[in-house]
Design a protein around this motif. Structure first.
Motif, PDB file in Angstrom:
ATOM      1  N   ASN A 135       0.877  -1.264  -0.063  1.00  0.00           N
ATOM      2  CA  ASN A 135      -0.149  -0.063   0.083  1.00  0.00           C
ATOM      3  C   ASN A 135       0.864   1.316   0.084  1.00  0.00           C
ATOM      4  O   ASN A 135      -0.043   2.537   0.079  1.00  0.00           O
ATOM      5  N   SER A 136       2.320   1.110  -0.323  1.00  0.00           N
ATOM      6  CA  SER A 136       2.912   2.404  -0.267  1.00  0.00           C
ATOM      7  C   SER A 136       2.752   3.052  -1.782  1.00  0.00           C
ATOM      8  O   SER A 136       1.894   2.811  -2.447  1.00  0.00           O
ATOM      9  N   PHE A 137       3.425   4.250  -1.822  1.00  0.00           N
ATOM     10  CA  PHE A 137       3.336   5.095  -2.836  1.00  0.00           C
ATOM     11  C   PHE A 137       4.450   5.877  -2.812  1.00  0.00           C
ATOM     12  O   PHE A 137       4.830   6.649  -2.066  1.00  0.00           O
ATOM     13  N   HIS A 138       5.512   5.856  -3.942  1.00  0.00           N
ATOM     14  CA  HIS A 138       6.617   6.208  -3.931  1.00  0.00           C
ATOM     15  C   HIS A 138       6.964   7.154  -5.437  1.00  0.00           C
ATOM     16  O   HIS A 138       7.973   7.594  -5.338  1.00  0.00           O
ATOM     17  N   GLY A 139       5.990   7.003  -6.314  1.00  0.00           N
ATOM     18  CA  GLY A 139       6.215   7.742  -7.252  1.00  0.00           C
ATOM     19  C   GLY A 139       5.848   7.011  -8.627  1.00  0.00           C
ATOM     20  O   GLY A 139       5.639   5.820  -8.679  1.00  0.00           O
ATOM     21  N   ARG A 140       6.220   7.581  -9.597  1.00  0.00           N
ATOM     22  CA  ARG A 140       5.865   6.777 -11.061  1.00  0.00           C
ATOM     23  C   ARG A 140       7.141   6.767 -11.935  1.00  0.00           C
ATOM     24  O   ARG A 140       6.636   6.408 -13.272  1.00  0.00           O
ATOM     25  N   MET A 142      10.152   4.006 -13.044  1.00  0.00           N
ATOM     26  CA  MET A 142      10.140   2.791 -13.138  1.00  0.00           C
ATOM     27  C   MET A 142      10.506   2.183 -11.841  1.00  0.00           C
ATOM     28  O   MET A 142      10.064   1.276 -11.089  1.00  0.00           O
ATOM     29  N   ALA A 143      11.525   2.613 -11.435  1.00  0.00           N
ATOM     30  CA  ALA A 143      12.187   2.348  -9.988  1.00  0.00           C
ATOM     31  C   ALA A 143      11.187   2.627  -8.848  1.00  0.00           C
ATOM     32  O   ALA A 143      11.002   1.948  -8.012  1.00  0.00           O
ATOM     33  N   THR A 144      10.518   3.942  -8.828  1.00  0.00           N
ATOM     34  CA  THR A 144       9.474   4.372  -7.835  1.00  0.00           C
ATOM     35  C   THR A 144       8.190   3.360  -7.944  1.00  0.00           C
ATOM     36  O   THR A 144       7.594   3.431  -7.037  1.00  0.00           O
ATOM     37  N   ILE A 145       7.821   3.126  -9.223  1.00  0.00           N
ATOM     38  CA  ILE A 145       6.466   2.200  -9.226  1.00  0.00           C
ATOM     39  C   ILE A 145       6.665   0.774  -8.700  1.00  0.00           C
ATOM     40  O   ILE A 145       6.033   0.195  -8.106  1.00  0.00           O
ATOM     41  N   THR A 146       8.195   0.487  -8.995  1.00  0.00           N
ATOM     42  CA  THR A 146       8.468  -0.896  -8.453  1.00  0.00           C
ATOM     43  C   THR A 146       8.514  -0.989  -6.877  1.00  0.00           C
ATOM     44  O   THR A 146       8.106  -1.925  -6.146  1.00  0.00           O
ATOM     45  N   ALA A 147       8.938   0.235  -6.346  1.00  0.00           N
ATOM     46  CA  ALA A 147       9.008   0.478  -4.860  1.00  0.00           C
ATOM     47  C   ALA A 147       7.686   0.527  -4.531  1.00  0.00           C
ATOM     48  O   ALA A 147       7.538   0.091  -3.275  1.00  0.00           O
ATOM     49  N   THR A 148       6.820   1.082  -5.139  1.00  0.00           N
ATOM     50  CA  THR A 148       5.434   1.247  -4.764  1.00  0.00           C
ATOM     51  C   THR A 148       4.760  -0.147  -4.815  1.00  0.00           C
ATOM     52  O   THR A 148       4.600  -0.563  -5.900  1.00  0.00           O
ATOM     53  N   ALA A 149       4.656  -0.780  -3.603  1.00  0.00           N
ATOM     54  CA  ALA A 149       4.086  -2.277  -3.453  1.00  0.00           C
ATOM     55  C   ALA A 149       2.401  -2.423  -3.592  1.00  0.00           C
ATOM     56  O   ALA A 149       1.784  -2.556  -2.716  1.00  0.00           O
TER      57      ALA A 149
END
Ligand SMILES: Cc1ncc(COP(=O)(O)O)c(C=O)c1O
Length: 395
Positions: A135-140, A142-149
């Protein structure tokens, strides 16, 4: 132009990433916005946590006007006076030692992820994996959508970037179980705002710090929404009694101008050397002048304290609606608040907007408030009367 004319021009020429929208705002002042047809709204969304000082704060407007007449952009091939001043202002008010400037929250997180990996390699460990939370949100990016679970943000963009592991939020044993010899860091929001205003239990953030210390991991706090006084202290981590290795921020930092920043402890920051990271626009004269004015205003006017006081008042007023309407709980801290309903909140959010209150529904059941930090209890009373009217009309 009227709203209809703006909408027609936008629909024809802009990619459809934001769906159909009903409003076009053309003017803002303090906590209020006016649309292209002249209707006035109370803004309890604050440009998705950007307008911490409200709209067109005179200090920010004056700083932008002055800087725009002096120097707009030169690149980071040169020292930039307001950038140096902003870095000092941030560092003087936190426990970290060095800044990197960029343009958005996603870029700040990218920088944090890169720095955590580089620092770990510089320590002689071949570890690169970062643990992030469901349920995280870290950005859009490629790396930050991957970080966004959240799988919905990955769909259609696979393959994802290697090196991320997901665990439930607010679950320390799950984090401990996920740590391996490949782990280099933990990336976590101090409150998950996009994920539903999920507020961690006492001891969670401290527990993450302890796990990082035990296993030599880099603790990265995503403070894109929570920095700049929204939870009370200038940085959200300051309410948890720990010091992270890296913090990322954006949103309210620029008072409405686009800027992001990643701050790190000295020993970690030392892994970024010339050539390892850069951003052409990062910390340019215009946005750093605006951010200096923003941060000084937050500190001088003690807006973090106001956020706590007025935020608690907002919580009390929302809880008072619980007897009459299907409200399960009120979550969050300071002026990041979510009302959890037992029924779908999308229609309620739309009704609030129709009735003149800008807010948003998150995760289908949560009505979320991110108002400017300088609102008063009178603004809260006005918002509550619209929320109550809208509840009566929808649920
Ligand atoms: C916690 C958090 N991190 C990162 C981001 C991404 O920020 P940006 O949209 O500026 O890239 C957001 C945006 O909502 C956010 O809420």
């Amino acid at each position: 132009m009227t709203t209809a004319e703006i909408k027609a021009m936008a629909t024809e020429n802009i990619m459809n990433t934001y769906g159909e929208r009903s409003l076009a705002f053309v003017r803002g002042e303090g906590a209020y916005l006016w649309d292209a047809d002249g209707k006035k709204y109370l803004d309890f969304l604050g440009g998705l946590a950007v307008n911490g000082l409200g709209h067109c704060h005179p200090n920010v407007v004056a700083a932008v006007r002055e800087q725009a007449g002096k120097l707009l952009h030169v690149s980071n091939l040169y020292y930039i006076e307001p950038q140096a001043e902003l870095a000092k202002l941030l560092i003087d008010n936190c426990d970290l030692d060095k800044c990197f400037f960029c343009n958005s929250g996603a870029e700040a997180n990218e920088a944090g992820i890169k720095l955590a990996r580089k620092f770990t390699r510089d320590q002689g460990r071949e570890a690169y994996e970062i643990i992030t939370m469901d349920n995280s949100f870290h950005g859009r990016t490629m790396a930050t959508i991957t970080a966004t679970a959240q799988p919905k943000y990955h769909k259609g963009f696979e393959p994802m970037v290697p090196g991320f592991t997901y665990v439930p939020y607010d679950d320390l044993p799950a984090v401990e179980a996920a740590i391996s010899e490949k782990t280099c860091g933990i990336l976590v929001e101090t409150i998950q705002s996009e994920g539903g205003v999920n507020t961690p239990s006492t001891g969670y953030i401290q527990g993450l710090r302890d796990l990082c210390d035990e296993h030599s991991l880099v603790l990265i706090l995503d403070e894109v929404q929570t920095a700049m006084g929204r939870l009370g202290p200038l940085f959200g981590y300051q309410s948890y009694g720990i010091i992270p290795d890296i913090i990322t921020m954006a949103k309210s930092l620029g008072g409405g101008t686009p800027i992001g920043a990643m701050l790190a402890k000295e020993e970690v920051a030392a892994s970024f050397v010339p050539g390892t990271h850069a951003a052409t626009f990062g910390g340019n004269p215009l946005v750093t002048a605006a951010a200096c004015a923003t941060v000084k205003t937050i500190l001088d006017e003690k807006l973090g304290e106001n956020a706590v006081e007025v935020g608690d008042y907002l919580e009390t007023k929302l809880l008072a609606l619980k007897d009459r309407y299907p409200i399960k709980e009120v979550r969050g801290k300071g002026l990041l608040r979510g009302v959890v309903l037992s029924v779908d909140a999308n229609a309620l959010a739309a009704k609030c907007i129709e009735n003149g209150l800008i807010t948003i529904c998150t995760n289908d059941y949560v009505l979320r408030f991110l108002p400017p930090l300088n609102i008063t209890t009178a603004h809260v009373d006005e918002a509550i009367s619209i929320v109550e009217k809208s509840l009566a009309e929808t649920v």
